[in-house]
Design a protein around this motif. Structure first.
Motif, mmCIF file in Angstrom:
data_model
loop_
_atom_site.group_PDB
_atom_site.id
_atom_site.type_symbol
_atom_site.label_atom_id
_atom_site.label_comp_id
_atom_site.label_asym_id
_atom_site.label_seq_id
_atom_site.Cartn_x
_atom_site.Cartn_y
_atom_site.Cartn_z
ATOM 1 N N ILE A 808 0.813 -1.223 0.000
ATOM 2 C CA ILE A 808 0.000 0.000 0.000
ATOM 3 C C ILE A 808 0.847 1.273 0.000
ATOM 4 C CG2 ILE A 808 -0.353 -0.088 2.526
ATOM 5 C CD1 ILE A 808 -3.104 0.689 -0.020
ATOM 6 N N LEU A 809 1.848 1.322 -0.891
ATOM 7 C CA LEU A 809 2.780 2.450 -0.868
ATOM 8 C C LEU A 809 2.176 3.734 -1.430
ATOM 9 C CD1 LEU A 809 6.186 0.723 -1.641
ATOM 10 C CD2 LEU A 809 5.126 1.295 0.530
ATOM 11 N N GLU A 810 1.007 3.634 -2.035
ATOM 12 C CA GLU A 810 0.270 4.852 -2.395
ATOM 13 C C GLU A 810 -0.949 5.035 -1.496
ATOM 14 O OE1 GLU A 810 -0.568 5.512 -6.514
ATOM 15 O OE2 GLU A 810 1.434 4.901 -7.167
ATOM 16 N N GLY A 811 -0.897 4.403 -0.346
ATOM 17 C CA GLY A 811 -2.008 4.514 0.592
ATOM 18 C C GLY A 811 -2.263 5.933 1.047
ATOM 19 N N TYR A 812 -1.215 6.726 1.130
ATOM 20 C CA TYR A 812 -1.398 8.132 1.549
ATOM 21 C C TYR A 812 -2.304 8.889 0.598
ATOM 22 C CZ TYR A 812 2.128 9.287 -2.033
ATOM 23 O OH TYR A 812 2.815 9.443 -3.211
ATOM 24 N N LYS A 813 -2.449 8.423 -0.650
ATOM 25 C CA LYS A 813 -3.306 9.091 -1.628
ATOM 26 C C LYS A 813 -4.781 8.748 -1.432
ATOM 27 C CE LYS A 813 0.184 9.027 -5.348
ATOM 28 N NZ LYS A 813 0.450 8.623 -6.749
ATOM 29 N N VAL A 814 -5.054 7.581 -0.858
ATOM 30 C CA VAL A 814 -6.443 7.113 -0.768
ATOM 31 C C VAL A 814 -6.819 6.748 0.663
ATOM 32 C CG1 VAL A 814 -6.584 6.299 -3.157
ATOM 33 C CG2 VAL A 814 -5.656 4.786 -1.388
ATOM 34 N N ALA A 815 -6.112 7.319 1.631
ATOM 35 C CA ALA A 815 -6.344 6.953 3.030
ATOM 36 C C ALA A 815 -7.775 7.237 3.458
ATOM 37 C CB ALA A 815 -5.354 7.680 3.932
ATOM 38 N N ASP A 816 -8.340 8.335 2.968
ATOM 39 C CA ASP A 816 -9.708 8.671 3.360
ATOM 40 C C ASP A 816 -10.699 7.628 2.863
ATOM 41 O OD1 ASP A 816 -9.115 9.414 0.733
ATOM 42 O OD2 ASP A 816 -10.469 11.141 0.734
ATOM 43 N N LYS A 817 -10.486 7.140 1.635
ATOM 44 C CA LYS A 817 -11.382 6.133 1.091
ATOM 45 C C LYS A 817 -11.188 4.789 1.805
ATOM 46 C CE LYS A 817 -11.782 8.272 -3.463
ATOM 47 N NZ LYS A 817 -11.572 8.111 -4.908
ATOM 48 N N MET A 818 -9.971 4.510 2.179
ATOM 49 C CA MET A 818 -9.703 3.278 2.931
ATOM 50 C C MET A 818 -10.425 3.311 4.273
ATOM 51 S SD MET A 818 -5.630 2.819 2.150
ATOM 52 C CE MET A 818 -5.432 1.575 3.419
ATOM 53 N N LYS A 819 -10.351 4.465 4.941
ATOM 54 C CA LYS A 819 -11.028 4.582 6.239
ATOM 55 C C LYS A 819 -12.531 4.405 6.060
ATOM 56 C CE LYS A 819 -11.931 7.638 10.131
ATOM 57 N NZ LYS A 819 -11.800 8.985 10.708
ATOM 58 N N GLN A 820 -13.075 5.032 5.030
ATOM 59 C CA GLN A 820 -14.507 4.931 4.782
ATOM 60 C C GLN A 820 -14.912 3.485 4.505
ATOM 61 O OE1 GLN A 820 -15.849 7.366 1.535
ATOM 62 N NE2 GLN A 820 -17.982 6.738 1.722
ATOM 63 N N HIS A 821 -14.061 2.771 3.769
ATOM 64 C CA HIS A 821 -14.350 1.364 3.452
ATOM 65 C C HIS A 821 -14.184 0.466 4.682
ATOM 66 C CE1 HIS A 821 -14.559 -2.295 0.995
ATOM 67 N NE2 HIS A 821 -13.484 -2.741 1.655
ATOM 68 N N GLY A 822 -13.262 0.845 5.564
ATOM 69 C CA GLY A 822 -12.984 0.028 6.745
ATOM 70 C C GLY A 822 -11.744 -0.831 6.604
ATOM 71 N N ALA A 823 -10.856 -0.466 5.674
ATOM 72 C CA ALA A 823 -9.645 -1.247 5.434
ATOM 73 C C ALA A 823 -8.497 -0.743 6.285
ATOM 74 C CB ALA A 823 -9.255 -1.189 3.956
ATOM 75 N N GLY A 824 -7.636 -1.669 6.692
ATOM 76 C CA GLY A 824 -6.401 -1.327 7.367
ATOM 77 C C GLY A 824 -5.239 -1.404 6.404
ATOM 78 N N ALA A 825 -4.036 -1.084 6.904
ATOM 79 C CA ALA A 825 -2.854 -1.048 6.046
ATOM 80 C C ALA A 825 -1.675 -1.717 6.731
ATOM 81 C CB ALA A 825 -2.497 0.392 5.702
ATOM 82 N N GLY A 826 -0.964 -2.523 5.950
ATOM 83 C CA GLY A 826 0.321 -3.070 6.372
ATOM 84 C C GLY A 826 1.344 -2.623 5.351
ATOM 85 N N THR A 827 2.303 -1.797 5.765
ATOM 86 C CA THR A 827 3.168 -1.159 4.791
ATOM 87 C C THR A 827 4.629 -1.273 5.182
ATOM 88 O OG1 THR A 827 3.451 0.893 3.525
ATOM 89 C CG2 THR A 827 3.076 1.112 5.896
#
Length: 1005
Positions: A808-827
């Motif tokens: 998820i190295l571009e997670g910083y670009k879609v963090a808001d959508k990830m939070k809304q979806h309910g996904a976590g991140a392992g980076t």
């Protein structure tokens, strides 16, 4: 053959020869075959008298008779000899049942693989023509009887090693079809084939199959599991499938002995586990290292076929070569011959096989070596005869000397496992096969030799062995001579004084004496005769071999293994800085009490009671590190990348408890690892969470009760852009295609779930249905924001959640959508630019996602990085100004939450598992070292103990090097020293091979 036969005996032997020829001719005839010549309907009847007959192990008859007729045993004991029998005097001889080999490829041709392979063009469909199954490696329709051909040369080698019967099959594929039971007679196939379908054969090796799937061990296991289900379904629903000869043959062979060939002790347990799932008790053809896990072998309740192809000593004369040989390889050389004895001691049913030996002449020597290393002679004989026959359900035909059984037996000069014993004959189906002629008549003893003219007399002593006697001239100074005996022709030579010329004689063995002519020491012709005076009485001066001195067993079987597995105990850690990861935060000068593997109490000045006391003064106590993305401890392939969707494969099937990376990561404070399938396909395999219980077996490593997960992947790996120019056939080849694979897979899963009773159970779709029902959770390999958004859209469409985006190295670009979806991140903390799709990676990624509200973990995807995850977490302090406590949570409680085990581990809280690390410094410091790592309250790593182990490794290596050098000096053949290998995987590793790592005495595999 040298012997004194009476006229009656000579006549008997002549009759035997003629009868044998006639009976052999008649035995070859069959009712439906024309006879080329004159028919001879006489029966071949033989009586072997005055023998020591070993009917079976422990059942010995002295001065007994064995009567056979037409290839079968008529009687054993002291009954009357039939009048028409050819009588064979076996005084001084032993008769044993011929050996039975339950695992052989005798008479079959090895299958050849035609091209293909990893670097060849992909092949998705089976190349087998006909109404057969879908996977080329499943060959249950193969019937060894239909391809079997008598091989005279191979049969002779096996007979000379003592075998009379073998169970043979074509050793190719996962399901290998049926085996055929044949004798080793030199006869027509119709006559030697005694059981057409005697077994069903299996392995984890796809063999000659050129079909891509499976490419990993977990894929092979999945093929077996699915084929079991398909065969059950086919039996009830043949009309839906049409004719499937593969599944039909699979079902038809279920009542036969089921034999599974494995290449490793853990594979034995894997095979047994699959069998248990479907009510099958496999017979395990072992690999030779099962002695390393005897309690687990006992628990299988299986019978085993044990090979005797012990490793040769390693040539470690060059210290630079020796340096890279793993201690585990050295110890295996030393301990491999203990396998059979360990099985006997544990009361595990087993038999022995010659399979794997390069030279069958070594077989009896290998059996004797097993006896030297603790196997009893009685059990050794049983394992070669009756036990072998019973295991394959052929004890009604062979394995012991009983009336009605095949006349398969050995005639020997003495007890079968004595190194001086000669195997004279091997009778197979009533037909004699001579192994060694010399010594049938024991000529050893004292003789009076007379020379004429002159009537000079000498006393000669023949001793040595019956097959190879030695000659001495008995006088004031005993002198050594020589004697050779070829049938009845005799040559004798000996000096009359030390260093003098030799008397050279030749002649023949008559009915009562030897006689002939020769030259005396002056070169004059003389006549001679020798008369027998007294039998040789052997004075056994040979010293019995002392039991070999052996090193201790290690669990796991490498330098850092335990001699005895550690036990749980109550522990009190006093006066440490405790990082709780709870609302209490960091607690200075605090005690933590561990009881029964749980955190029992946290506070100051806690009483120790009977607990072990560990002084934590000036040290830091943290929860154990949890690696959310790991590929350690996996056997024979991390990717089943041959198809776009392989949700049926399971990392749980291929956990490798021997992986030294478990120990190495304990030394870095890791207590749990989430073992993921790789990223070669869109929907990969099911993952497995383990606790690093060093020394436990695969089942005990698993984190019991944890939620099941599965690996998905996006990006370059999935569309095969980095696989080479040949890989242009598997769908998808674009990122657009990835979405279609996902949509199609879940559409099929939804439809499958709606199907009623009688549907074919599909393991691939079962796993996807679990996702739809929130019973299995997704960890997805991901990089590019567009694909991340796409997968969340697919998940929303089918009403499930993405649990974790990993990398998820571009997670910083879609963090808001990830939070809304309910996904976590392992980076990763600061990996970037290692391929095109990570060009936009930044080291602030973890902090940005966390600040948005996404649960973030730092993980490894790398066996080396996992040893320093505390330091990887600390990077977010530098790059994101994260607090120390928040940084530590990136590798402790946060991954615990992602893996749904935060109620059990990840923080220091009363009632949680005692997964703890005691550091000598601030755990986020680059100078911090884990001094002790506890899992469930057991100290699995102790830095002081580690230093002791390094000394033990050095001493043990030195002991074994000296032992191997001694063997080389004795002339024992050696094998070339080779660098040891270990399995180390990353997401993108496509082959089920080994990554090479060199080792030395202090970095031991």
């Amino acid at each position: 053959m040298s012997n004194f036969f009476s006229p009656r005996k000579r006549l008997s032997h002549l009759c035997l020869l003629l009868s044998g020829l006639l009976a052999g001719s008649y035995a070859s005839a069959q009712e439906t075959f024309p006879v080329n010549g004159i028919a001879d309907p006489r029966e071949g009847c033989y009586a072997f008298v005055k023998a020591t007959i070993v009917k079976s192990a422990g059942n010995v008859l002295n001065n007994a008779s064995l009567v056979i007729r037409n290839g079968r045993i008529v009687s054993v004991g002291n009954g009357p000899v039939p009048k028409d029998a050819v009588v064979i005097d076996c005084e001084g001889k032993y008769i044993y049942p011929s050996f039975v080999d339950a695992y052989s490829d005798y008479g079959t041709q090895p299958a050849k693989k035609a091209g293909g392979g990893y670097r060849g063009d992909p092949q998705f469909l089976s190349a087998t023509k006909g109404a057969f199954g879908w996977n080329q490696a499943v060959k249950s329709e193969i019937n060894a009887a239909s391809v079997f051909q008598v091989d005279g040369t191979a049969a002779e080698s096996l007979r000379n090693a003592g075998f009379g019967t073998v169970l043979s099959h074509q050793q190719d594929g996962i399901a290998r079809g049926t085996g055929v039971l044949v004798t080793l007679a030199d006869d027509r196939e119709n006559k030697v084939l005694i059981k057409e379908k005697a077994s069903a054969q299996f392995s984890f090796d796809k063999g000659s199959s050129t079909q891509n799937y499976p490419s990993s061990l977990m894929g092979s296991i999945a093929v077996l599991r699915q084929t079991f289900l398909d065969a059950q379904w086919y039996q009830s629903h043949p009309a839906k499938e049409g004719t499937n000869l593969t599944l039909q043959a699979w079902n038809d062979s279920r009542a036969l002995p089921q034999i599974f060939d494995v290449q490793d002790k853990w594979d034995a347990l894997r095979a047994d586990k699959v069998g248990d799932e479907f009510g099958v008790q496999y017979i395990i053809k072992a690999s030779g290292n099962e002695y390393q896990r005897i309690p687990e072998m006992v628990a299988t309740k299986a019978s085993f076929i044990l090979p005797l192809n012990f490793p040769q000593p390693i040539d470690v004369e060059d210290p630079n070569d020796a340096r890279f040989v793993a201690l585990s390889d050295m110890k295996h050389w030393e301990l491999a011959p203990t396998e059979a004895a360990a099985f006997e001691k544990a009361n595990i049913p087993f038999c022995l096989t010659a399979t794997g030996l390069k030279d069958l002449k070594q077989f009896l020597g290998a059996v004797r070596k097993s006896i030297e290393y603790g196997l009893s002679e009685q059990k050794a004989l049983d394992a070669l005869t009756l036990s072998a026959a019973r295991i394959i359900k052929a004890d009604d035909l062979v394995g012991s000397l009983e009336p009605g059984k095949l006349a398969n037996f050995l005639v020997t000069s003495g007890t079968i496992f004595n190194e001086n014993t000669v195997l004279f004959q091997n009778w197979v189906q009533g037909k004699k096969y001579i192994i060694k002629d010399e010594g049938w008549k024991d000529v050893r003893g004292t003789y009076t030799l007379t020379l004429t003219p002159g009537n000079t007399k000498y006393t000669l002593l023949l001793k040595g062995t019956a097959a190879t006697p030695t000659l001495s001239l008995l006088q004031q100074d005993t002198l050594t001579g020589s004697i050779t005996i070829n049938d009845k022709l005799i040559k004798i030579a000996f000096p009359l004084k030390k260093g003098g010329a030799q008397l050279r004689l030749s002649g023949v063995a008559g009915t009562s004496e030897w006689s002939g002519t020769g030259l005396d020491t002056a070169g004059k012709w003389v006549k001679w005769n020798a008369s027998f005076s007294a039998a040789y009485t052997r004075q056994d001066t040979a010293k019995s071999k002392s039991a070999p001195q052996l090193g201790n067993m290690y669990y796991p079987f490498n330098g850092y293994g335990w001699e005895a597995l550690p036990k749980q105990q109550d522990i009190l850690i006093k006066n440490a800085t405790v990082w709780t990861n709870e609302k209490e935060g960091k607690l200075e000068n605090t005690d933590v009490l561990v009881r029964n593997g749980k955190i029992a109490q946290i506070g100051k000045n806690l009483p120790a009671g009977n607990a072990r006391l560990i002084d934590g003064t000036g040290k830091h106590l943290t929860p154990g590190i949890i690696d959310e993305h790991s590929h350690i401890a996996i056997s024979k392939g991390v990717n089943e990348g041959t198809q776009s969707v392989t949700s049926e494969v399971r990392i749980a099937d291929v956990v490798n408890p021997d992986d030294v990376n478990i120990y190495r990561q304990l030394s870095g404070g890791v207590t749990a690892s989430h073992l993921l399938h790789g990223s070669a396909n869109t929907i990969g395999g099911q993952s497995q969470l383990i606790k690093l219980r060093w020394g436990a077996d695969a089942e005990e490593l698993k984190f019991a009760g944890s939620d099941p997960f599965i690996k998905f992947a996006l990006g370059e790996n999935v569309k095969q852009s980095n696989w080479g120019e040949r890989q242009r056939e598997r769908f998808p080849q674009t990122r657009m295609g990835v979405e279609q694979v996902l949509t199609d897979a879940f559409t099929r899963a939804r439809d499958y779930e709606k199907e009623g009773a009688g549907k074919r159970r599909d393991l691939e779709l079962d796993a996807l249905v679990e996702i739809l029902n929130s019973k299995r959770f997704i960890t997805c390999h991901s990089y590019v924001q567009s694909e991340i958004n796409m997968l969340m859209h697919v998940a929303d469409t089918f009403h499930f959640k993405i649990n974790t985006f990993t990398h998820i190295l571009e997670g910083y670009k879609v963090a808001d959508k990830m939070k809304q979806h309910g996904a976590g991140a392992g980076t990763f903390a600061d990996w970037w630019a290692y391929k095109m799709e990570v060009q936009d990676a930044i080291p602030y990624n973890a902090t940005i996602m966390q600040r948005v509200g996404v649960n973030v973990a730092i993980n490894s995807d790398d066996a080396e990085m996992a040893r320093r995850l505390n330091q990887e977490a600390a990077k977010s302090i530098k790059y994101g100004d994260m607090t120390e406590e928040e940084a530590l949570k990136l590798v402790t409680i946060n991954p615990a939450k992602l893996l749904h085990v935060a109620e059990r581990t990840g923080s220091i809280k009363t009632g949680k598992d005692a997964d703890l690390v005691l550091w000598n410094d601030n755990p986020l410091s680059i100078y911090a070292k884990a001094e002790k790592t506890l899992v469930d309250g057991i100290v699995y790593f102790d830095r002081e103990k580690d230093l002791e182990l390094r000394q033990r490794i050095s001493a043990e290596r030195n002991r074994l090097v000296l032992k191997m050098l001694s063997e080389k000096k004795k002339g024992t053949p050696t094998q070339k020293a080779a660098a040891s290998r270990e399995e180390m995987y990353h997401c993108e590793d496509l082959q089920a091979g080994h990554q090479q790592r060199l080792t030395d005495g202090n970095n031991e595999l």
